[in-house]
Design a protein around this motif. Sequence first.
Motif, PDB file in Angstrom:
ATOM      1  N   VAL A  94       0.865  -1.180   0.000  1.00 30.14           N
ATOM      2  CA  VAL A  94       0.000   0.000   0.000  1.00 30.14           C
ATOM      3  C   VAL A  94       0.899   1.226   0.000  1.00 30.14           C
ATOM      4  N   LEU A  95       0.641   2.140  -0.923  1.00 38.99           N
ATOM      5  CA  LEU A  95       1.534   3.276  -1.169  1.00 38.99           C
ATOM      6  C   LEU A  95       0.882   4.555  -0.662  1.00 38.99           C
ATOM      7  N   PRO A  96       1.455   5.211   0.346  1.00 36.31           N
ATOM      8  CA  PRO A  96       0.785   6.342   1.011  1.00 36.31           C
ATOM      9  C   PRO A  96       0.918   7.648   0.234  1.00 36.31           C
ATOM     10  N   LYS A  97      -0.044   8.544   0.474  1.00 34.88           N
ATOM     11  CA  LYS A  97       0.006   9.930  -0.006  1.00 34.88           C
ATOM     12  C   LYS A  97       0.448  10.007  -1.467  1.00 34.88           C
ATOM     13  N   PHE A  98      -0.273   9.259  -2.268  1.00 32.32           N
ATOM     14  CA  PHE A  98       0.136   9.035  -3.658  1.00 32.32           C
ATOM     15  C   PHE A  98      -0.199  10.224  -4.546  1.00 32.32           C
TER      16      PHE A  98
ATOM     17  N   LEU B 143       5.469   7.594  -8.385  1.00 32.29           N
ATOM     18  CA  LEU B 143       6.244   6.840  -9.358  1.00 32.29           C
ATOM     19  C   LEU B 143       7.436   6.102  -8.749  1.00 32.29           C
ATOM     20  N   PRO B 144       8.201   6.718  -7.825  1.00 31.38           N
ATOM     21  CA  PRO B 144       9.292   5.951  -7.205  1.00 31.38           C
ATOM     22  C   PRO B 144       8.797   4.702  -6.470  1.00 31.38           C
ATOM     23  N   PHE B 145       7.611   4.767  -5.851  1.00 35.12           N
ATOM     24  CA  PHE B 145       7.042   3.584  -5.209  1.00 35.12           C
ATOM     25  C   PHE B 145       6.746   2.500  -6.242  1.00 35.12           C
ATOM     26  N   LEU B 146       6.125   2.884  -7.354  1.00 38.56           N
ATOM     27  CA  LEU B 146       5.772   1.909  -8.381  1.00 38.56           C
ATOM     28  C   LEU B 146       7.015   1.309  -9.023  1.00 38.56           C
ATOM     29  N   GLU B 147       8.044   2.126  -9.214  1.00 43.46           N
ATOM     30  CA  GLU B 147       9.299   1.611  -9.763  1.00 43.46           C
ATOM     31  C   GLU B 147       9.948   0.632  -8.792  1.00 43.46           C
TER      32      GLU B 147
END
Length: 388
Positions: free
Chosen positions: A130-134, A140-144
């Motif tokens: 789960v990626l916060p404060k998207f 993008l750095p989280f998805l990468e």
Amino acid sequence: MHHFGHIAPEVRKRLFHREPAEFTADSPAPLLSAALGATLYSPATRPRLADDILKQAARGVVSMVLCLEDSIDDADVPAGEDNVVRQLTDLAARPGAQVPLLFVRVRTPEQIPDLVRRLGPAAALLSGFVLPKFTAERGLPFLEALATAEAGTGRRLFAMPVLESPELLYRETRVQTLEGIFRAVDKYRDRVLALRLGVTDFCSSYGLRRGPDMTAYDVQVVASVIADVVNMLGRADGTGFTVTGPVWEYFRVQERMFKPQLRQSPFLEGRAADLRARLIEHAMDGLLREISLDQANGLLGKTCIHPSHVLPVHALSVVSHEEYSDAQDILRPERGGGGVLRSAYTNKMNEVKPHRAWAERTLLRAEAFGVANEDIGFVELLAAGLAD
């Protein structure tokens, strides 16, 4: 796993015209997205986290988030990471353990590959992060990082971005922020299982907190964001994503307050039925209204922070026999050219072309949550779940 799997088979047979489908972490993404249901959040620091996961799975939870973000103190993050690694490693060593879809809510992109590396073989228990404060810039750095971790494990890992940033809330930056979010998640579409709404953070930006008798839709500044998120990110034309309902913060009503009254039978009759139905409605009024409004506004599933919220979310997600009948009629091959028909229940108009997208979504929900028998409603489903 499947919804209502904790209920005895003979009871499910009486409740359902069509039972919920079985699925696994490797099932097709559209089914998993629809089947998330009440996603239960748990602080990653809980000392008996592995046992908690199994306990909740046995009670009907099919998706959980182990949170390293806002639910724990900043100083506890390293201990939380260690605990997640230790507890999931323990869980992976338990033969035959039935676990729900598990996600970790991280704070930084670097945590994703680091946790996957530290987990080793136990990373097979994870369905994603789960990626916060998207936003586009922060997301993008989280998805990468997720893509890198996925390549390293050889397993599919999903992302669930949380839409909760002030840029999304403020009118002057909202459209630009939503456009950026769409570009980011569209680029990684195959890895984005659902978009989650962080309504608590939205309220925080204005010093607001909704009371137990009010829903997120009663807070107009929040309701406007939900509407715009669905408008731009939840379309039914093939470009949209599943958007889940916001968290319900209150849990003053425990199952034990009404469980004895409901234990008698999964089927309720006469005045006793009316009494127990009123008891449920009174005890859960705010939560039930918000779940219904979530569905009416195009949201599916809900973020939950207490186990007592899970069964109401799932019970209200079951497709009614009437809805199922309408959806099937609309999608019959011979209706492909359009037209208007009277519903089998003879109480409404079904217009084939305008109602097609609704019918398709309804049948997907029916696969995930099942279809109730003709005489079964929310109260009976809730009663059966509590009585088990």
